[in-house]
Design a protein around this motif. Structure first.
Motif, PDB file in Angstrom:
ATOM      1  N   THR A  31       0.482  -1.336   0.356  1.00  0.00           N
ATOM      2  CA  THR A  31       0.126  -0.010   0.313  1.00  0.00           C
ATOM      3  C   THR A  31       1.169   1.185  -0.379  1.00  0.00           C
ATOM      4  O   THR A  31       2.003   1.224  -0.011  1.00  0.00           O
ATOM      5  CB  THR A  31      -0.485   0.135   1.563  1.00  0.00           C
ATOM      6  N   ALA A  92      -6.264  -2.917   0.352  1.00  0.00           N
ATOM      7  CA  ALA A  92      -5.649  -2.055   0.139  1.00  0.00           C
ATOM      8  C   ALA A  92      -6.136  -1.036  -0.145  1.00  0.00           C
ATOM      9  O   ALA A  92      -5.501   0.144  -0.018  1.00  0.00           O
ATOM     10  CB  ALA A  92      -4.730  -2.809  -1.313  1.00  0.00           C
ATOM     11  N   ASN A  96      -4.928   2.622   1.396  1.00  0.00           N
ATOM     12  CA  ASN A  96      -4.204   3.854  -0.069  1.00  0.00           C
ATOM     13  C   ASN A  96      -5.300   5.422   0.565  1.00  0.00           C
ATOM     14  O   ASN A  96      -4.072   5.805  -0.008  1.00  0.00           O
ATOM     15  CB  ASN A  96      -4.367   3.317  -1.450  1.00  0.00           C
TER      16      ASN A  96
END
Length: 198
Positions: A31, A92, A96
């Protein structure tokens, strides 16, 4: 004596088979870790929900799937995602966007246990794979909605292709992670553009 010899031989054969079997390697998506750019100021902190995320049936395998130039696919028996890819992508993307939207709260679907959200990001992954020695591909349709009114505030179709510099499985996962980071930045920009639309 014969029975003992037979049992011992069988044990040696079984142990030899175990020694020769490759161990399974498990992977997770990297990430974003860099500091996020200064966000556009908003009137209040927003609650952003990520998901649901859908993926093609082909990618529902625990094993990593790659394509070949002759339209065949390879399913790597000993190279696998640490969790189902759909869950891995959701986690993820949520992390992010938490990095890219530091002034907002980002939650993964389903978020009902935490209450409601202001904006919902729905993602339909069309492609998320590689052709070793050629390219890595991410293609997705996405929609940003006002969860309360169900009004579509923004939608788009993202296509990201990158050359494959490293066709090993660690290299494959690294390239896919970078593309997901780019896709996350596209979604973050879309969210900023509708900052006062809800």
């Amino acid at each position: 004596m014969t029975k003992l010899y037979t049992a011992t031989t069988l044990l040696v054969i079984l142990l030899s088979g175990c020694v020769g079997t490759p161990s399974v390697q498990f992977y997770v998506l990297e990430t974003l870790s860099q500091a996020a750019p200064s966000p556009i100021p908003t009137d209040k902190q927003r609650l952003i929900g990520i998901g649901p995320i859908s993926i093609p049936t082909l990618l529902e395998h625990q094993q990593i799937v790659t394509r070949s130039s002759d339209n065949t696919v390879q399913i790597a028996e000993f190279q696998q995602w640490a969790s189902p890819l759909q869950d891995t992508l959701l986690q993820a993307l949520t992390r992010n966007l938490s990095t890219l939207q530091p002034n907002n709260i980002v939650r993964a679907y389903p978020w009902s246990i935490h209450g409601t959200v202001d904006l919902q990001v729905i993602v339909d992954i069309v492609r998320f794979d590689t052709t070793p020695g050629e390219s890595a591909n991410l293609e997705a349709n996405w929609t940003v909605k006002n969860e309360a009114t169900h009004a579509v505030l923004k939608s788009g179709h993202s296509v990201i292709n990158r050359p494959m510099a490293d066709s090993s499985y660690p290299g494959t996962v690294k390239t896919l992670s970078k593309m997901l980071g780019e896709f996350s930045q596209e979604l973050s920009s879309a969210l900023m553009s509708v900052s006062t639309a809800h």
